[in-house]
Design a protein around this motif. Structure first.
Motif, PDB file in Angstrom:
ATOM      1  N   GLN A 171      10.293   8.336  -1.476  1.00  0.00           N
ATOM      2  CA  GLN A 171      10.714   7.157  -0.758  1.00  0.00           C
ATOM      3  C   GLN A 171       9.315   6.289  -0.680  1.00  0.00           C
ATOM      4  OE1 GLN A 171      12.205   8.674   3.075  1.00  0.00           O
ATOM      5  NE2 GLN A 171      13.411  10.167   1.901  1.00  0.00           N
ATOM      6  N   GLY A 172       8.302   6.545  -0.693  1.00  0.00           N
ATOM      7  CA  GLY A 172       7.098   5.867  -0.789  1.00  0.00           C
ATOM      8  C   GLY A 172       6.872   5.127  -1.779  1.00  0.00           C
ATOM      9  N   MET A 173       7.233   5.618  -3.070  1.00  0.00           N
ATOM     10  CA  MET A 173       7.111   4.742  -4.081  1.00  0.00           C
ATOM     11  C   MET A 173       8.018   4.031  -4.840  1.00  0.00           C
ATOM     12  SD  MET A 173       6.759   7.566  -7.606  1.00  0.00           S
ATOM     13  CE  MET A 173       5.301   8.127  -7.091  1.00  0.00           C
ATOM     14  N   TRP A 174       9.261   4.139  -4.112  1.00  0.00           N
ATOM     15  CA  TRP A 174      10.719   3.651  -4.641  1.00  0.00           C
ATOM     16  C   TRP A 174      10.536   2.159  -4.806  1.00  0.00           C
ATOM     17  CZ3 TRP A 174      14.579   5.227  -6.741  1.00  0.00           C
ATOM     18  CH2 TRP A 174      15.875   4.427  -6.939  1.00  0.00           C
ATOM     19  N   ASP A 175      10.009   1.409  -3.911  1.00  0.00           N
ATOM     20  CA  ASP A 175      10.069  -0.001  -4.276  1.00  0.00           C
ATOM     21  C   ASP A 175       9.157  -0.540  -5.358  1.00  0.00           C
ATOM     22  OD1 ASP A 175      11.450  -0.619  -2.118  1.00  0.00           O
ATOM     23  OD2 ASP A 175       9.800  -1.358  -0.509  1.00  0.00           O
ATOM     24  N   ASP A 176       8.065   0.198  -5.632  1.00  0.00           N
ATOM     25  CA  ASP A 176       7.181  -0.048  -6.817  1.00  0.00           C
ATOM     26  C   ASP A 176       7.936   0.499  -8.046  1.00  0.00           C
ATOM     27  OD1 ASP A 176       4.948  -0.991  -5.616  1.00  0.00           O
ATOM     28  OD2 ASP A 176       4.141   0.891  -5.324  1.00  0.00           O
ATOM     29  N   ALA A 177       8.847   1.344  -7.874  1.00  0.00           N
ATOM     30  CA  ALA A 177       9.453   1.966  -9.009  1.00  0.00           C
ATOM     31  C   ALA A 177      10.574   1.073  -9.452  1.00  0.00           C
ATOM     32  CB  ALA A 177      10.270   3.244  -8.647  1.00  0.00           C
ATOM     33  N   VAL A 178      11.284   0.365  -8.317  1.00  0.00           N
ATOM     34  CA  VAL A 178      12.353  -0.574  -8.850  1.00  0.00           C
ATOM     35  C   VAL A 178      11.679  -1.923  -9.340  1.00  0.00           C
ATOM     36  CG1 VAL A 178      13.983  -2.278  -7.705  1.00  0.00           C
ATOM     37  CG2 VAL A 178      13.983   0.277  -7.032  1.00  0.00           C
ATOM     38  N   ALA A 179      10.544  -2.255  -9.025  1.00  0.00           N
ATOM     39  CA  ALA A 179       9.679  -3.218  -9.468  1.00  0.00           C
ATOM     40  C   ALA A 179       9.182  -3.314 -10.992  1.00  0.00           C
ATOM     41  CB  ALA A 179       8.709  -3.754  -8.382  1.00  0.00           C
TER      42      ALA A 179
END
Length: 433
Positions: A171-179
């Motif tokens: 959950q903590g790295m999700w935004d970076d993964a999507v980006a």
């Protein structure tokens, strides 16, 4: 994106502990929900063990999809092989990412001296976690393991998003993964769904099923995706449709209208908020205290779970015995002798006592027979009494018989109490239900 075309995805959760039942997969459902918000259809969630041949077989079985997301198998140990399997399958050899090696090394170094880790083993583990398939994007770690976004490879169609196993890290790295670049290339082909998220309390799934059958008898519902789920004793009805699809929009409006007509008083959210989120907002500017017997502090724990709860939760009293009800909350002995500790009069006195003890605007009291023993013909197992009272004298009292085993009765009691607080704090002209 071509009309009717959808970007599809599968999820592979790895870990022999998942197959053994020692740990529940929390990542698959969470990732699926997030992908759905992005307009990606999740068609499968697969659990596999830590053996590389099982991982490879699972990935090959999803080769016809646009995206595969894996969770687990990214750590420093010998059985953390996800990156290597993905590299082989996509034809992208592993290469050392020197920047990521330093990032991971700095993270591990914070613990190394204190924990006296072996320096050689530490360097080897550090290097292992910094190996990245050629052409892939490394995703900054939340723990010690970076994620990977791997573009399609020779002979393997899907983009692969490789995430760690701990849910906090996912959950903590999700935004970076999507980006990441591979994910952005994939998302350029998607269009988010139009969604409605209805939440109902006190309605069984069977009644919603009957409602949907009634609508389906008048209008074609196939263009509309409808998902119903009972979670936390709340009935969730999620409606999803492709933007611009007039038939789906008509089906959506017909379903919502029928649910309103038949169950409108049970709808407490139309945008998917939980009762916890709604109650947190409603309590802004108010103070609350609890007086609990059969729930043993579970309600107070639920109310204090969100950050910032100290702004409105003043405290709680677990008055499990009759003596505690009398001495801590001022429940009259005459009420305990005549009506009993599990009675409407008892919880009314408990709520008044909590208001006096804590000086709050609102108090909620619960007393019941959770079982498995202790029930009588007049007060069977599952009989629970509730009182929500405000300092100015407004009051809601209920005494239902709740179904289920001891744990179910206690948990249902907490949810019902929260809804009663919601009702007493919601002005009639603003109420959703």
């Amino acid at each position: 994106m071509a009309a009717g075309a959808r970007v599809t995805a599968g999820i592979v959760a790895t870990g022999s502990e998942l197959l053994a039942g020692r740990v529940r997969d929390a990542n698959g459902p969470w990732i699926a929900e997030r992908l759905g918000r992005l307009g990606i259809d999740v068609t499968e969630i697969v659990l596999v063990g830590d053996r590389p041949e099982e991982m490879e077989a699972a990935l090959r079985s999803l080769a016809g999809l646009d995206l595969v997301v894996t969770s687990g198998g990214l750590g420093p140990t010998a059985d953390d092989l996800t990156a290597a399997v993905v590299a082989d399958l996509t034809g992208r050899p592993l290469e050392l990412d020197e920047h990521m090696e330093k990032v991971v090394g700095d993270i591990i170094a914070r613990f190394a001296d204190r924990l006296r880790w072996d320096a050689d083993a530490l360097a080897e583990a550090n290097r292992k976690q910094a190996m990245v398939p050629r052409g892939a994007s490394a995703i900054p770690p939340v723990g010690t393991a970076p994620g990977l976004a791997v573009p399609p490879g020779d002979g393997f169609r899907p983009t692969v998003l490789v995430l760690p196993g701990p849910p906090r890290e996912v959950q903590g790295m999700w935004d970076d993964a999507v980006a990441s670049a591979p994910m952005q290339a994939l998302l350029a082909r998607t269009e988010p769904f139009a969604e409605t998220h209805l939440r109902l309390f006190g309605v069984p799934e069977s009644e919603i099923a009957a409602t949907l059958r009634a609508v389906g008898g008048r209008i074609d519902l196939t263009p509309l995706e409808i998902v119903t789920c009972l979670r936390d004793f709340t009935l969730e009805v999620d409606l999803r449709r492709a933007p611009g699809d007039e038939a789906a929009a008509a089906a959506h409006d017909a379903v919502v209208a029928e649910i309103d007509a038949r169950h409108g008083s049970a709808v407490f959210s139309r945008t998917g908020e939980t009762i916890d989120e709604i109650l947190f907002d409603l309590l802004s500017g108010h103070t609350i205290a609890t007086a609990e017997s059969c729930t043993g502090g579970l309600l107070a724990g639920r109310l204090t779970a969100p950050a910032g709860a100290s702004a409105h939760v003043q405290g709680g009293i677990v008055s499990y015995s009759n003596e505690a009800k009398a001495h801590l909350l001022g429940v009259p002995q005459e009420v305990l002798d005549t009506d009993g500790a599990v009675s409407p009069r008892a919880v009314q006195a408990m709520a008044r006592g909590a208001i006096e003890a804590f000086g709050v605007d609102v108090a909620v009291a619960i007393s019941g027979i959770a079982g498995p023993g202790g029930g009588t013909e007049a007060k069977p197992v599952g009989y629970v009494c509730f009182c929500v009272r405000t300092a100015d004298g407004a009051e809601i009292v209920r005494d239902p018989v709740l179904p289920g085993e001891r744990g179910d009765v206690r948990e249902r009691s907490v949810v019902l109490a929260m809804h009663l607080v919601r009702r007493i704090l919601t002005p009639r002209d603003q109420a959703v239900s």
